[in-house]
Design a protein around this motif. Structure first.
Motif, PDB file in Angstrom:
ATOM      1  N   LYS A   1       0.836  -1.199   0.000  1.00 10.94           N
ATOM      2  CA  LYS A   1       0.000   0.000   0.000  1.00 10.94           C
ATOM      3  C   LYS A   1       0.868   1.245   0.000  1.00 10.94           C
ATOM      4  O   LYS A   1       0.570   2.216  -0.677  1.00 10.94           O
ATOM      5  CB  LYS A   1      -0.933   0.013   1.212  1.00 10.94           C
TER       6      LYS A   1
ATOM      7  N   TYR B   1       2.146   1.812  -3.494  1.00 15.23           N
ATOM      8  CA  TYR B   1       1.135   2.385  -4.378  1.00 15.23           C
ATOM      9  C   TYR B   1       0.908   3.860  -4.064  1.00 15.23           C
ATOM     10  O   TYR B   1       0.788   4.687  -4.960  1.00 15.23           O
ATOM     11  CB  TYR B   1      -0.181   1.615  -4.285  1.00 15.23           C
TER      12      TYR B   1
ATOM     13  N   LEU C   1       1.597   6.982  -6.530  1.00 11.11           N
ATOM     14  CA  LEU C   1       0.562   7.979  -6.789  1.00 11.11           C
ATOM     15  C   LEU C   1       1.098   9.384  -6.547  1.00 11.11           C
ATOM     16  O   LEU C   1       0.947  10.273  -7.382  1.00 11.11           O
ATOM     17  CB  LEU C   1      -0.653   7.722  -5.897  1.00 11.11           C
TER      18      LEU C   1
ATOM     19  N   VAL D   1      -9.249   9.063  -6.014  1.00 10.78           N
ATOM     20  CA  VAL D   1      -8.356   8.115  -6.680  1.00 10.78           C
ATOM     21  C   VAL D   1      -9.183   7.336  -7.703  1.00 10.78           C
ATOM     22  O   VAL D   1     -10.042   6.538  -7.342  1.00 10.78           O
ATOM     23  CB  VAL D   1      -7.689   7.151  -5.669  1.00 10.78           C
TER      24      VAL D   1
ATOM     25  N   ILE E   1      -4.878   3.791 -10.365  1.00 12.09           N
ATOM     26  CA  ILE E   1      -3.572   3.603  -9.733  1.00 12.09           C
ATOM     27  C   ILE E   1      -2.657   3.033 -10.810  1.00 12.09           C
ATOM     28  O   ILE E   1      -2.965   2.000 -11.406  1.00 12.09           O
ATOM     29  CB  ILE E   1      -3.658   2.642  -8.531  1.00 12.09           C
ATOM     30  N   THR E   2      -1.569   3.725 -11.059  1.00 14.86           N
ATOM     31  CA  THR E   2      -0.644   3.304 -12.107  1.00 14.86           C
ATOM     32  C   THR E   2       0.750   3.134 -11.527  1.00 14.86           C
ATOM     33  O   THR E   2       1.233   3.996 -10.807  1.00 14.86           O
ATOM     34  CB  THR E   2      -0.601   4.353 -13.236  1.00 14.86           C
ATOM     35  N   THR E   3       1.359   2.002 -11.830  1.00 13.21           N
ATOM     36  CA  THR E   3       2.747   1.740 -11.492  1.00 13.21           C
ATOM     37  C   THR E   3       3.432   1.325 -12.799  1.00 13.21           C
ATOM     38  O   THR E   3       2.758   1.101 -13.801  1.00 13.21           O
ATOM     39  CB  THR E   3       2.884   0.606 -10.450  1.00 13.21           C
TER      40      THR E   3
ATOM     41  N   THR F   1      -1.752  -1.209 -14.066  1.00 15.27           N
ATOM     42  CA  THR F   1      -2.707  -0.124 -13.874  1.00 15.27           C
ATOM     43  C   THR F   1      -3.994  -0.727 -13.336  1.00 15.27           C
ATOM     44  O   THR F   1      -4.444  -1.766 -13.822  1.00 15.27           O
ATOM     45  CB  THR F   1      -2.991   0.593 -15.208  1.00 15.27           C
TER      46      THR F   1
ATOM     47  N   ALA G   1      -5.420  -2.421  -4.060  1.00 10.38           N
ATOM     48  CA  ALA G   1      -6.173  -1.278  -4.573  1.00 10.38           C
ATOM     49  C   ALA G   1      -7.461  -1.045  -3.796  1.00 10.38           C
ATOM     50  O   ALA G   1      -7.913   0.091  -3.668  1.00 10.38           O
ATOM     51  CB  ALA G   1      -6.486  -1.486  -6.054  1.00 10.38           C
TER      52      ALA G   1
ATOM     53  N   TYR H   1      -7.874   1.778  -1.444  1.00  9.33           N
ATOM     54  CA  TYR H   1      -8.029   3.145  -1.945  1.00  9.33           C
ATOM     55  C   TYR H   1      -9.431   3.411  -2.494  1.00  9.33           C
ATOM     56  O   TYR H   1      -9.696   4.474  -3.028  1.00  9.33           O
ATOM     57  CB  TYR H   1      -6.983   3.432  -3.031  1.00  9.33           C
TER      58      TYR H   1
END
Length: 100
Positions: free
Chosen positions: A3, A6, A10, A32, A35-37, A41, A77, A80
């Motif tokens: 978390k 992430y 963000l 939110v 969430i993209t890393t 996504t 996720a 969030y």
């Protein structure tokens, strides 16, 4: 720990994006939505996980199922869901929907 990763991703994304716009444009409350890393996504509306081409290639080379990666991403996720961040001149505040 995931978390935190992430959230860090963000906030780094917001910081990078903020360099091209005025800070006054960021002020307000933001929900939110995605969430993209670098690896994946997560669309927070549909709770759909999209893996990057590199992650798909890695999984194929290691002969690993992508289902586990998607399941972990969704699990993290969900923390969030309903979260908003308020960007104020005094700082950033995380707010949770009532009942969570």
């Amino acid at each position: 720990m995931k978390k935190l990763f992430y959230l860090y991703s963000l906030l780094c994304g917001v910081a990078a994006f903020a360099q091209s716009i005025a800070s006054k444009e960021l002020l307000g409350t933001w929900k939110v939505d995605v969430i993209t890393t670098p690896d994946l996504t997560v669309d927070m509306q549909s709770m759909e996980v999209t893996l990057s081409p590199e992650t798909l290639e890695w999984a194929k080379k290691k002969n690993k199922s992508t289902d586990g990666l998607k399941k972990d991403a969704l699990k993290n996720a969900r923390g969030y869901t309903g979260v908003t961040y308020s960007f104020l001149p005094q700082g950033v505040y995380k707010e949770q929907k009532p009942g969570r």
